[in-house]
Design a protein around this motif. Sequence first.
Motif, PDB file in Angstrom:
ATOM      1  N   VAL A  11       0.753  -1.184  -0.030  1.00  8.84           N
ATOM      2  CA  VAL A  11       0.071   0.014  -0.152  1.00  8.84           C
ATOM      3  C   VAL A  11       1.010   1.250  -0.168  1.00  8.84           C
ATOM      4  O   VAL A  11       1.749   1.179   0.775  1.00  8.84           O
ATOM      5  CB  VAL A  11      -0.816   0.022   1.361  1.00  8.84           C
ATOM      6  CG1 VAL A  11      -1.830   1.472   1.216  1.00  8.84           C
ATOM      7  CG2 VAL A  11      -1.835  -1.139   1.169  1.00  8.84           C
ATOM      8  N   THR A  12       0.608   2.193  -0.878  1.00  7.36           N
ATOM      9  CA  THR A  12       1.363   3.281  -1.186  1.00  7.36           C
ATOM     10  C   THR A  12       0.709   4.569  -0.326  1.00  7.36           C
ATOM     11  O   THR A  12      -0.591   4.227   0.056  1.00  7.36           O
ATOM     12  CB  THR A  12       1.629   3.876  -2.510  1.00  7.36           C
ATOM     13  OG1 THR A  12       0.379   3.892  -3.268  1.00  7.36           O
ATOM     14  CG2 THR A  12       2.436   2.710  -3.340  1.00  7.36           C
ATOM     15  N   SER A  13       1.238   5.531  -0.448  1.00  7.83           N
ATOM     16  CA  SER A  13       0.423   6.908   0.277  1.00  7.83           C
ATOM     17  C   SER A  13      -0.688   7.236  -0.764  1.00  7.83           C
ATOM     18  O   SER A  13      -1.681   7.619  -0.290  1.00  7.83           O
ATOM     19  CB  SER A  13       1.470   8.105   0.626  1.00  7.83           C
ATOM     20  OG  SER A  13       1.882   8.662  -0.443  1.00  7.83           O
ATOM     21  N   ALA A  14      -0.426   7.175  -1.999  1.00  7.65           N
ATOM     22  CA  ALA A  14      -1.646   7.424  -2.905  1.00  7.65           C
ATOM     23  C   ALA A  14      -2.828   6.340  -2.566  1.00  7.65           C
ATOM     24  O   ALA A  14      -3.934   6.897  -2.495  1.00  7.65           O
ATOM     25  CB  ALA A  14      -1.054   7.153  -4.262  1.00  7.65           C
ATOM     26  N   ASP A  15      -2.558   5.203  -2.196  1.00  5.62           N
ATOM     27  CA  ASP A  15      -3.397   4.230  -1.755  1.00  5.62           C
ATOM     28  C   ASP A  15      -4.309   4.507  -0.750  1.00  5.62           C
ATOM     29  O   ASP A  15      -5.494   4.497  -0.756  1.00  5.62           O
ATOM     30  CB  ASP A  15      -2.938   2.772  -1.673  1.00  5.62           C
ATOM     31  CG  ASP A  15      -2.376   2.193  -3.341  1.00  5.62           C
ATOM     32  OD1 ASP A  15      -2.975   2.584  -4.264  1.00  5.62           O
ATOM     33  OD2 ASP A  15      -1.484   1.491  -3.085  1.00  5.62           O
ATOM     34  N   GLN A  16      -3.336   5.090   0.167  1.00  6.64           N
ATOM     35  CA  GLN A  16      -4.011   5.507   1.708  1.00  6.64           C
ATOM     36  C   GLN A  16      -4.805   6.701   1.445  1.00  6.64           C
ATOM     37  O   GLN A  16      -5.955   6.639   2.031  1.00  6.64           O
ATOM     38  CB  GLN A  16      -2.867   5.758   2.755  1.00  6.64           C
ATOM     39  CG  GLN A  16      -2.395   4.433   3.011  1.00  6.64           C
ATOM     40  CD  GLN A  16      -0.934   4.953   3.999  1.00  6.64           C
ATOM     41  OE1 GLN A  16      -0.548   5.973   4.086  1.00  6.64           O
ATOM     42  NE2 GLN A  16      -0.618   3.645   4.816  1.00  6.64           N
ATOM     43  N   GLN A  17      -4.537   7.555   0.460  1.00  7.53           N
ATOM     44  CA  GLN A  17      -5.333   8.824   0.254  1.00  7.53           C
ATOM     45  C   GLN A  17      -6.763   8.374  -0.541  1.00  7.53           C
ATOM     46  O   GLN A  17      -7.741   8.936  -0.230  1.00  7.53           O
ATOM     47  CB  GLN A  17      -4.769   9.722  -0.574  1.00  7.53           C
ATOM     48  CG  GLN A  17      -3.383  10.578   0.190  1.00  7.53           C
ATOM     49  CD  GLN A  17      -2.746  11.507  -0.600  1.00  7.53           C
ATOM     50  OE1 GLN A  17      -2.905  11.448  -2.103  1.00  7.53           O
ATOM     51  NE2 GLN A  17      -2.078  12.540   0.035  1.00  7.53           N
ATOM     52  N   LYS A  18      -6.653   7.466  -1.239  1.00  4.15           N
ATOM     53  CA  LYS A  18      -7.682   7.280  -2.278  1.00  4.15           C
ATOM     54  C   LYS A  18      -8.678   6.308  -1.231  1.00  4.15           C
ATOM     55  O   LYS A  18      -9.991   6.595  -1.160  1.00  4.15           O
ATOM     56  CB  LYS A  18      -7.267   5.918  -3.335  1.00  4.15           C
ATOM     57  CG  LYS A  18      -6.712   6.883  -4.513  1.00  4.15           C
ATOM     58  CD  LYS A  18      -6.373   5.813  -5.480  1.00  4.15           C
ATOM     59  CE  LYS A  18      -5.699   6.288  -6.452  1.00  4.15           C
ATOM     60  NZ  LYS A  18      -5.338   5.503  -7.699  1.00  4.15           N
ATOM     61  N   GLN A  19      -8.012   5.600  -0.311  1.00  2.00           N
ATOM     62  CA  GLN A  19      -8.982   4.812   0.656  1.00  2.00           C
ATOM     63  C   GLN A  19      -9.645   5.752   1.596  1.00  2.00           C
ATOM     64  O   GLN A  19     -10.761   5.700   1.910  1.00  2.00           O
ATOM     65  CB  GLN A  19      -8.128   3.931   1.413  1.00  2.00           C
ATOM     66  CG  GLN A  19      -8.865   2.598   2.222  1.00  2.00           C
ATOM     67  CD  GLN A  19      -9.707   1.822   1.176  1.00  2.00           C
ATOM     68  OE1 GLN A  19      -9.247   1.603   0.237  1.00  2.00           O
ATOM     69  NE2 GLN A  19     -10.536   1.236   1.796  1.00  2.00           N
ATOM     70  N   ALA A  20      -8.839   6.951   1.977  1.00  3.07           N
ATOM     71  CA  ALA A  20      -9.464   7.841   3.021  1.00  3.07           C
ATOM     72  C   ALA A  20     -10.584   8.511   2.457  1.00  3.07           C
ATOM     73  O   ALA A  20     -11.744   8.884   2.728  1.00  3.07           O
ATOM     74  CB  ALA A  20      -8.341   8.707   3.483  1.00  3.07           C
TER      75      ALA A  20
END
Length: 97
Positions: A11-20
């Motif tokens: 999981v990348t920070s971009a993935d975490q942002q999308k998830q948020a």
Amino acid sequence: MRIAQIANRPVTSADQQKQAKLADAAEQFEAMMMQELLKPLQAGQDGWGGDAQNDDAGADTMSSLGAEAVAKAIAKNGGLGIAKQVIRQVTRESQRT
């Protein structure tokens, strides 16, 4: 709701942002649904002072804002589980592609 892996990759920070963003949108969706469910409860209310004056636009606005706040609070604290289902389904669909 966080996902440890997406499509078998870290999981990348971009993935975490999308998830948020997904979690926020799903929560907002559930809050809107809850607000619609609460609307019939407002219909039977008397005015602020117990008078049967339903012509007061201010009271209608306050009642509507109160229902919105209650709906958001319910959704933020788990609600009916609609947001979780939306997140699960969208995540599943995005993993397929």
